[in-house]
Motif scaffolding. Sequence first.
Motif, PDB file in Angstrom:
ATOM      1  N   ASP A  85       2.096  14.417  -5.989  1.00 21.77           N
ATOM      2  CA  ASP A  85       1.872  13.732  -4.718  1.00 21.77           C
ATOM      3  C   ASP A  85       3.237  13.456  -4.097  1.00 21.77           C
ATOM      4  OD1 ASP A  85      -0.841  12.271  -3.530  1.00 21.77           O
ATOM      5  OD2 ASP A  85       1.016  11.417  -2.749  1.00 21.77           O
ATOM      6  N   PHE A  86       3.279  13.390  -2.787  1.00 15.49           N
ATOM      7  CA  PHE A  86       4.575  13.141  -2.149  1.00 15.49           C
ATOM      8  C   PHE A  86       4.867  11.656  -1.977  1.00 15.49           C
ATOM      9  CE2 PHE A  86       1.845  12.676   1.428  1.00 15.49           C
ATOM     10  CZ  PHE A  86       2.548  12.018   2.441  1.00 15.49           C
ATOM     11  N   LEU A  87       3.959  10.807  -2.445  1.00 17.53           N
ATOM     12  CA  LEU A  87       4.155   9.363  -2.379  1.00 17.53           C
ATOM     13  C   LEU A  87       4.343   8.807  -3.782  1.00 17.53           C
ATOM     14  CD1 LEU A  87       1.458   8.526   0.299  1.00 17.53           C
ATOM     15  CD2 LEU A  87       3.934   8.424   0.607  1.00 17.53           C
ATOM     16  N   GLN A  88       5.549   8.347  -4.075  1.00 20.59           N
ATOM     17  CA  GLN A  88       5.840   7.827  -5.403  1.00 20.59           C
ATOM     18  C   GLN A  88       4.984   6.611  -5.726  1.00 20.59           C
ATOM     19  OE1 GLN A  88       7.945   9.220  -7.795  1.00 20.59           O
ATOM     20  NE2 GLN A  88       6.894   7.721  -9.079  1.00 20.59           N
ATOM     21  N   GLY A  89       4.682   5.815  -4.716  1.00 23.61           N
ATOM     22  CA  GLY A  89       3.853   4.637  -4.955  1.00 23.61           C
ATOM     23  C   GLY A  89       2.478   4.985  -5.484  1.00 23.61           C
ATOM     24  N   PHE A  90       1.884   6.064  -4.992  1.00 23.26           N
ATOM     25  CA  PHE A  90       0.592   6.515  -5.506  1.00 23.26           C
ATOM     26  C   PHE A  90       0.728   6.959  -6.960  1.00 23.26           C
ATOM     27  CE2 PHE A  90      -1.726   7.847  -1.322  1.00 23.26           C
ATOM     28  CZ  PHE A  90      -1.710   6.521  -0.913  1.00 23.26           C
ATOM     29  N   LEU A  91       1.802   7.689  -7.255  1.00 21.83           N
ATOM     30  CA  LEU A  91       2.020   8.154  -8.626  1.00 21.83           C
ATOM     31  C   LEU A  91       2.225   6.990  -9.587  1.00 21.83           C
ATOM     32  CD1 LEU A  91       4.360  11.184  -7.888  1.00 21.83           C
ATOM     33  CD2 LEU A  91       1.966  11.288  -8.606  1.00 21.83           C
ATOM     34  N   ASP A  92       2.891   5.949  -9.135  1.00 24.26           N
ATOM     35  CA  ASP A  92       3.092   4.773  -9.984  1.00 24.26           C
ATOM     36  C   ASP A  92       1.751   4.142 -10.361  1.00 24.26           C
ATOM     37  OD1 ASP A  92       5.829   5.152  -9.776  1.00 24.26           O
ATOM     38  OD2 ASP A  92       6.104   3.641  -8.208  1.00 24.26           O
ATOM     39  N   VAL A  93       0.851   4.054  -9.385  1.00 21.34           N
ATOM     40  CA  VAL A  93      -0.486   3.522  -9.657  1.00 21.34           C
ATOM     41  C   VAL A  93      -1.225   4.447 -10.620  1.00 21.34           C
ATOM     42  CG1 VAL A  93      -2.723   2.933  -8.654  1.00 21.34           C
ATOM     43  CG2 VAL A  93      -0.627   2.312  -7.449  1.00 21.34           C
ATOM     44  N   LEU A  94      -1.129   5.746 -10.399  1.00 22.91           N
ATOM     45  CA  LEU A  94      -1.773   6.725 -11.280  1.00 22.91           C
ATOM     46  C   LEU A  94      -1.329   6.538 -12.723  1.00 22.91           C
ATOM     47  CD1 LEU A  94      -2.087  10.558 -10.631  1.00 22.91           C
ATOM     48  CD2 LEU A  94      -1.362   9.688 -12.833  1.00 22.91           C
ATOM     49  N   MET A  95      -0.031   6.430 -12.940  1.00 21.21           N
ATOM     50  CA  MET A  95       0.464   6.338 -14.308  1.00 21.21           C
ATOM     51  C   MET A  95       0.067   5.021 -14.963  1.00 21.21           C
ATOM     52  SD  MET A  95       1.457   9.271 -14.870  1.00 21.21           S
ATOM     53  CE  MET A  95       1.974   8.975 -16.568  1.00 21.21           C
ATOM     54  N   GLU A  96       0.009   3.961 -14.189  1.00 18.41           N
ATOM     55  CA  GLU A  96      -0.484   2.693 -14.740  1.00 18.41           C
ATOM     56  C   GLU A  96      -1.934   2.845 -15.179  1.00 18.41           C
ATOM     57  OE1 GLU A  96      -1.235  -1.938 -13.321  1.00 18.41           O
ATOM     58  OE2 GLU A  96       0.045  -0.620 -12.118  1.00 18.41           O
ATOM     59  N   ARG A  97      -2.742   3.512 -14.363  1.00 18.11           N
ATOM     60  CA  ARG A  97      -4.137   3.732 -14.715  1.00 18.11           C
ATOM     61  C   ARG A  97      -4.260   4.673 -15.918  1.00 18.11           C
ATOM     62  NH1 ARG A  97      -6.531   4.454  -8.525  1.00 18.11           N
ATOM     63  NH2 ARG A  97      -6.537   2.234  -8.019  1.00 18.11           N
ATOM     64  N   SER A  98      -3.384   5.669 -15.988  1.00 13.33           N
ATOM     65  CA  SER A  98      -3.461   6.614 -17.105  1.00 13.33           C
ATOM     66  C   SER A  98      -3.114   5.945 -18.422  1.00 13.33           C
ATOM     67  CB  SER A  98      -2.542   7.805 -16.846  1.00 13.33           C
ATOM     68  OG  SER A  98      -1.179   7.458 -16.984  1.00 13.33           O
ATOM     69  N   ARG A  99      -2.204   4.994 -18.391  1.00  7.88           N
ATOM     70  CA  ARG A  99      -1.871   4.252 -19.615  1.00  7.88           C
ATOM     71  C   ARG A  99      -3.056   3.398 -20.052  1.00  7.88           C
ATOM     72  NH1 ARG A  99       3.312   4.419 -17.103  1.00  7.88           N
ATOM     73  NH2 ARG A  99       2.872   2.595 -15.835  1.00  7.88           N
ATOM     74  N   THR A 100      -3.718   2.776 -19.111  1.00  9.24           N
ATOM     75  CA  THR A 100      -4.910   1.990 -19.430  1.00  9.24           C
ATOM     76  C   THR A 100      -6.000   2.872 -20.027  1.00  9.24           C
ATOM     77  OG1 THR A 100      -4.419   0.423 -17.649  1.00  9.24           O
ATOM     78  CG2 THR A 100      -6.678   0.473 -18.463  1.00  9.24           C
TER      79      THR A 100
END
Length: 255
Positions: free
Chosen positions: A69-84
């Motif tokens: 994704d070109f938005l780092q903020g979206f990726l940050d949310v994704l990775m937080e969800r992936s860890r959960t």
Amino acid sequence: MDEFQLLVDLHKGAQRQGPGGESETRRAIQLSGLDPQAPLRIADIGCGTGASTLVLASVLPHARITAVDFLQGFLDVLMERSRTAGVAGRITPVCASMEDLPFGAGELDGIWSEGAIYNIGFARGVAHWRRYLKPGGLLMASEITWLTPTRPREIQAYWEGEYPEIDLPSAKMRVLEENGYSPIGYFVLPEHCWLEHYYRPLQSGFAAFLQRNGHSAQARAVVEAERREIELYERFKAYYSYGVYLARKACDDAP
């Protein structure tokens, strides 16, 4: 804050940035023929905050998934969800434009893109991304699609203004074939993918969004545009939806 930043702020906290659903992603994976036991290389392009990425990682436990994704903020949310969800080890986030992807020719077994290819345009996207797929590699893209050969002038004018590439499924299939793909599957996203999974959660965040942004004229305009889109869908949902297109890269030439 400009309109683009406001749209990011509105959508960042949402589970989804467009119509879709977990069961529909699972259905697409089943239709794709992707082997859950194989060590696949898959790119989820325009992944947003990861609704489809997390399903791919769950259903394909041996795959390596690059979430783009070109938005780092979206990726940050994704990775937080992936860890959960316990799948972070199988997902690599990459902040990049879908027009400039960090893959080599013929590197990928599959490209996945739910509700995002419109950013580059369907025809341009399927042509540009083909180089990254192995011969026989899978492309899955969901794309706004007319469901009937004719439709009321109001909704036709709206979507042709918003996205001129909107068309019938047969036209989308033709684009795929003309760009060296063999279509293998298609289905339409049902109403709940729009209302329960996307529009209703989005609506529930309008008040907080306006408060965060001081009820500015720009923020109010963003909300009004979203409300207009929702109202049109509720009135004209019989005429359009997202089509889910699955195709394989033809094996008759080099990547």
